[in-house]
Write a protein that holds these residues in place. Structure first.
Motif, PDB file in Angstrom:
ATOM      1  N   LEU A 234      31.560 -33.650 -34.501  1.00 26.74           N
ATOM      2  CA  LEU A 234      30.760 -33.410 -33.304  1.00 26.74           C
ATOM      3  C   LEU A 234      31.072 -34.442 -32.227  1.00 26.74           C
ATOM      4  CD1 LEU A 234      28.559 -31.838 -31.857  1.00 26.74           C
ATOM      5  CD2 LEU A 234      26.852 -33.294 -32.957  1.00 26.74           C
TER       6      LEU A 234
ATOM      7  N   VAL B 164      24.034 -27.820 -30.208  1.00 23.33           N
ATOM      8  CA  VAL B 164      23.702 -28.789 -31.266  1.00 23.33           C
ATOM      9  C   VAL B 164      22.745 -29.850 -30.735  1.00 23.33           C
ATOM     10  CG1 VAL B 164      24.642 -30.571 -32.777  1.00 23.33           C
ATOM     11  CG2 VAL B 164      25.837 -28.398 -32.534  1.00 23.33           C
ATOM     12  N   SER B 165      22.949 -30.289 -29.501  1.00 28.34           N
ATOM     13  CA  SER B 165      22.055 -31.287 -28.901  1.00 28.34           C
ATOM     14  C   SER B 165      20.628 -30.755 -28.804  1.00 28.34           C
ATOM     15  CB  SER B 165      22.564 -31.679 -27.513  1.00 28.34           C
ATOM     16  OG  SER B 165      23.854 -32.231 -27.575  1.00 28.34           O
TER      17      SER B 165
ATOM     18  N   CYS C 149      29.383 -35.746 -38.362  1.00 31.99           N
ATOM     19  CA  CYS C 149      29.100 -36.604 -37.204  1.00 31.99           C
ATOM     20  C   CYS C 149      30.370 -36.869 -36.415  1.00 31.99           C
ATOM     21  CB  CYS C 149      28.484 -37.904 -37.690  1.00 31.99           C
ATOM     22  SG  CYS C 149      28.340 -39.178 -36.422  1.00 31.99           S
TER      23      CYS C 149
ATOM     24  N   HIS D 101      25.177 -40.475 -35.245  1.00 38.22           N
ATOM     25  CA  HIS D 101      25.954 -40.006 -34.104  1.00 38.22           C
ATOM     26  C   HIS D 101      25.754 -40.894 -32.886  1.00 38.22           C
ATOM     27  CE1 HIS D 101      27.387 -37.175 -30.971  1.00 38.22           C
ATOM     28  NE2 HIS D 101      28.219 -36.831 -31.926  1.00 38.22           N
TER      29      HIS D 101
ATOM     30  N   ILE E 131      29.050 -25.440 -27.704  1.00 41.99           N
ATOM     31  CA  ILE E 131      28.649 -25.840 -29.057  1.00 41.99           C
ATOM     32  C   ILE E 131      27.920 -27.177 -29.030  1.00 41.99           C
ATOM     33  CG2 ILE E 131      29.539 -26.601 -31.303  1.00 41.99           C
ATOM     34  CD1 ILE E 131      31.784 -24.540 -30.977  1.00 41.99           C
ATOM     35  N   VAL E 132      28.468 -28.145 -28.292  1.00 33.44           N
ATOM     36  CA  VAL E 132      27.851 -29.481 -28.227  1.00 33.44           C
ATOM     37  C   VAL E 132      26.462 -29.406 -27.600  1.00 33.44           C
ATOM     38  CG1 VAL E 132      28.074 -31.806 -27.268  1.00 33.44           C
ATOM     39  CG2 VAL E 132      30.100 -30.622 -28.130  1.00 33.44           C
TER      40      VAL E 132
ATOM     41  N   LEU F  85      18.150 -34.823 -40.553  1.00 34.54           N
ATOM     42  CA  LEU F  85      18.520 -34.650 -39.154  1.00 34.54           C
ATOM     43  C   LEU F  85      18.369 -35.960 -38.386  1.00 34.54           C
ATOM     44  CD1 LEU F  85      16.966 -31.185 -38.204  1.00 34.54           C
ATOM     45  CD2 LEU F  85      19.374 -31.749 -38.443  1.00 34.54           C
TER      46      LEU F  85
ATOM     47  N   VAL G 124      19.254 -28.434 -30.658  1.00 34.55           N
ATOM     48  CA  VAL G 124      18.698 -28.336 -32.017  1.00 34.55           C
ATOM     49  C   VAL G 124      18.259 -29.699 -32.522  1.00 34.55           C
ATOM     50  CG1 VAL G 124      19.260 -27.831 -34.422  1.00 34.55           C
ATOM     51  CG2 VAL G 124      19.994 -26.266 -32.616  1.00 34.55           C
ATOM     52  N   LEU G 125      19.092 -30.722 -32.314  1.00 31.93           N
ATOM     53  CA  LEU G 125      18.777 -32.049 -32.827  1.00 31.93           C
ATOM     54  C   LEU G 125      17.636 -32.720 -32.071  1.00 31.93           C
ATOM     55  CD1 LEU G 125      22.342 -33.449 -33.597  1.00 31.93           C
ATOM     56  CD2 LEU G 125      20.630 -32.637 -35.210  1.00 31.93           C
TER      57      LEU G 125
ATOM     58  N   TRP H 189      19.928 -38.227 -26.873  1.00 34.53           N
ATOM     59  CA  TRP H 189      20.415 -36.857 -27.089  1.00 34.53           C
ATOM     60  C   TRP H 189      20.043 -35.944 -25.934  1.00 34.53           C
ATOM     61  CZ3 TRP H 189      23.807 -34.606 -30.156  1.00 34.53           C
ATOM     62  CH2 TRP H 189      24.266 -35.316 -31.264  1.00 34.53           C
TER      63      TRP H 189
END
Length: 481
Positions: A77, A414-415, A74, A230, A410-411, A223, A417-418, A377
């Motif tokens: 990221l 990941v956003s 966390c 986060h 990358i951020v 998750l 996906v989450l 998110w």
């Protein structure tokens, strides 16, 4: 010639005298240095959660190793996100966090939807929950052996909101000084817990870390826990655009918070087994009872300070968001006015505090926050995506800080996906409710921003005029003597 020279000199002096007496432009007070910025970040992110309920992470992964890994991941990221926001903050030097970034990258509609969701639900609800947490800990010593009455908790929470709102409306300096004090008090208890854990580890108490990954599990619920953890860090990333010191503040502050979180959890596991930690109602209090002995009373006291610091930081940052939305005409124009005496966005801060008090009235608003948690998110990922978009569409903007493009990529990934993974794996109605609420902002935008109905302006104009005189506030572009 001497006479002409004297006349020219006299003329220059007269002009300088006139210029020196020109009334100054009213501007929002920006007295926030590097140290105050770091204190604001640490004070806002570290609230009551790390002291009360880290067991929720352990309950979902069922092992010490993955628990610590999630806390560290966390933080990593969040640090990558901090770097992205540091570039955005130095590239677009406007208050309001994601709002101006979304406006520059994608236009008014995504920016309005962000402000619509944030102003009416996520920000004031978060403020209310933090103050309710403060009220529970502050009132507990007066009701030994039983839970404090809900009426007492709600009244105390409302009083805390009112005091914090008044302080931040009166002065940026006063709010910063309060934050610095509360953060210092918070860091005392953080240091005590961390040092105690290190001493115990040095004495050889490492039994609880053996086979730390045995029996672990990672699931959709894990998750969700990651998203909730986060969100603490996202709180501090939505406003650092008041000065060039503040991007540096987030680059320093968020890794500092991450290190603190991991070390605090290590200290907990040094003293308690996984079973004991799960059975504890307040992990930090249990830790204090076992390690600090007669001085264990300082733990709940400093948890109160910690929660107040988080509430004060939340009020400071979110008040600026309301102010910027009002300046853009996306909410009542009065909310973009600033105090003549104090140079603070007083109407915006008071509005924010009022909505937070309203959210205290229902018995439980945690479920409401969960309904909209993944919305944070959505806009967070969209904002970082905007950084990538502006690399191609706004090349002319100066970038004092420029991060490698792989970091926002990358951020953003990941956003996505989450946001999507929990919905696909375990679809729930709260996700639908959240989506419908966000989309309802399109209707509000069409009615009050795009069309700008004359009847709405006729109603709002006298209200704005009377409130402006009552609160002694003016638009930022106006001048005063």
């Amino acid at each position: 010639m001497g006479e002409e020279s004297l006349k020219r000199r006299k003329g220059r002096e007269d002009r300088q005298s006139v210029q020196s007496h020109e009334p100054p432009t009213m501007n929002l007070q920006k007295q926030m240095g590097l140290m105050s910025g770091i204190c604001m970040i640490v004070g806002t992110i570290i609230g009551s959660g790390i002291f009360i309920s880290p067991k929720s992470v352990l309950a979902n992964v069922e092992a010490v190793g993955p628990c610590l890994t999630i806390w560290a991941a966390c933080g990593v990221l969040a640090t990558l996100g901090a770097l992205c926001f540091a570039e955005l903050g130095t590239m677009i030097t406007k208050s309001g966090g994601e709002y101006p970034y979304l406006m520059e990258a994608f236009g008014p509609i995504p920016a309005f939807l962000f402000s619509w969701t944030s102003l009416l639900v996520t920000k004031p609800s978060s403020f209310a929950i933090i103050c309710l947490s403060f009220a529970e800990y502050a009132s507990a010593p007066f009701y030994p052996g039983c839970d404090p009455p809900q009426a007492v908790i709600k009244c105390l929470a409302a009083a805390a909101i009112a005091v914090i709102t008044i302080v931040n409306s009166l002065s940026v300096k006063l709010g910063s000084y309060l934050q610095n004090f509360l953060t210092a008090a918070k860091m005392i208890i953080v240091t005590v817990i961390i040092v105690s854990g290190i001493v115990l580890l040095a004495q050889g108490k490492t039994d609880n870390f053996k086979d730390s990954f045995k029996g672990s599990k990672i699931s959709v619920s894990s998750l969700k826990i990651f998203i909730n953890l986060h969100s603490y860090c996202l709180t501090a990333l939505n406003w650092f655009t008041l000065s060039l010191n503040l991007p540096l503040s987030i680059i320093i502050g968020i890794p500092l918070v991450t290190v603190c979180y991991v070390l605090i959890n290590i200290s907990y596991f040094t003293v308690m087994t996984s079973t004991e930690l799960l059975q504890s109602q307040a992990v930090a209090v249990t830790f204090g009872d076992r390690v600090l002995y007669p001085a264990s009373w300082i733990v709940p006291l400093f948890v109160v300070f910690s929660t107040l610091g988080s509430a004060n930081g939340t009020c400071f940052t979110s008040g600026r968001l309301v102010y910027v939305a009002g300046r853009e005409g996306h909410v009542l124009k009065l909310l973009s006015y600033i105090s003549v005496k104090h140079l603070t966005p007083a109407p915006a801060i008071i509005f924010y505090g009022t909505i937070a008090i309203i959210y205290i009235i229902p018995g439980d608003i945690d479920s409401l926050i969960n309904y909209f948690s993944f919305a944070v998110w959505i806009f967070y990922g969209l904002t970082v995506l905007g950084l990538i978009v502006m690399r191609f569409t706004r090349k002319e903007l100066k970038r004092p800080i420029r991060v490698p493009i792989i970091i926002p990529a990358i951020v953003t990934l990941v956003s996505v996906v989450l946001v999507l993974a929990p919905i696909i794996s375990a679809p729930e109605l709260p996700y639908l409710y959240c989506t419908l609420f966000i989309l309802s902002g399109l209707v509000a935008y069409a009615l009050f921003v795009h069309c700008k109905f004359s009847w709405a302006q006729k109603i709002s104009k006298p209200i704005t005029m009377h409130l402006q005189m009552l609160m002694e506030v003016v638009p930022e572009e106006d001048i005063t003597e």
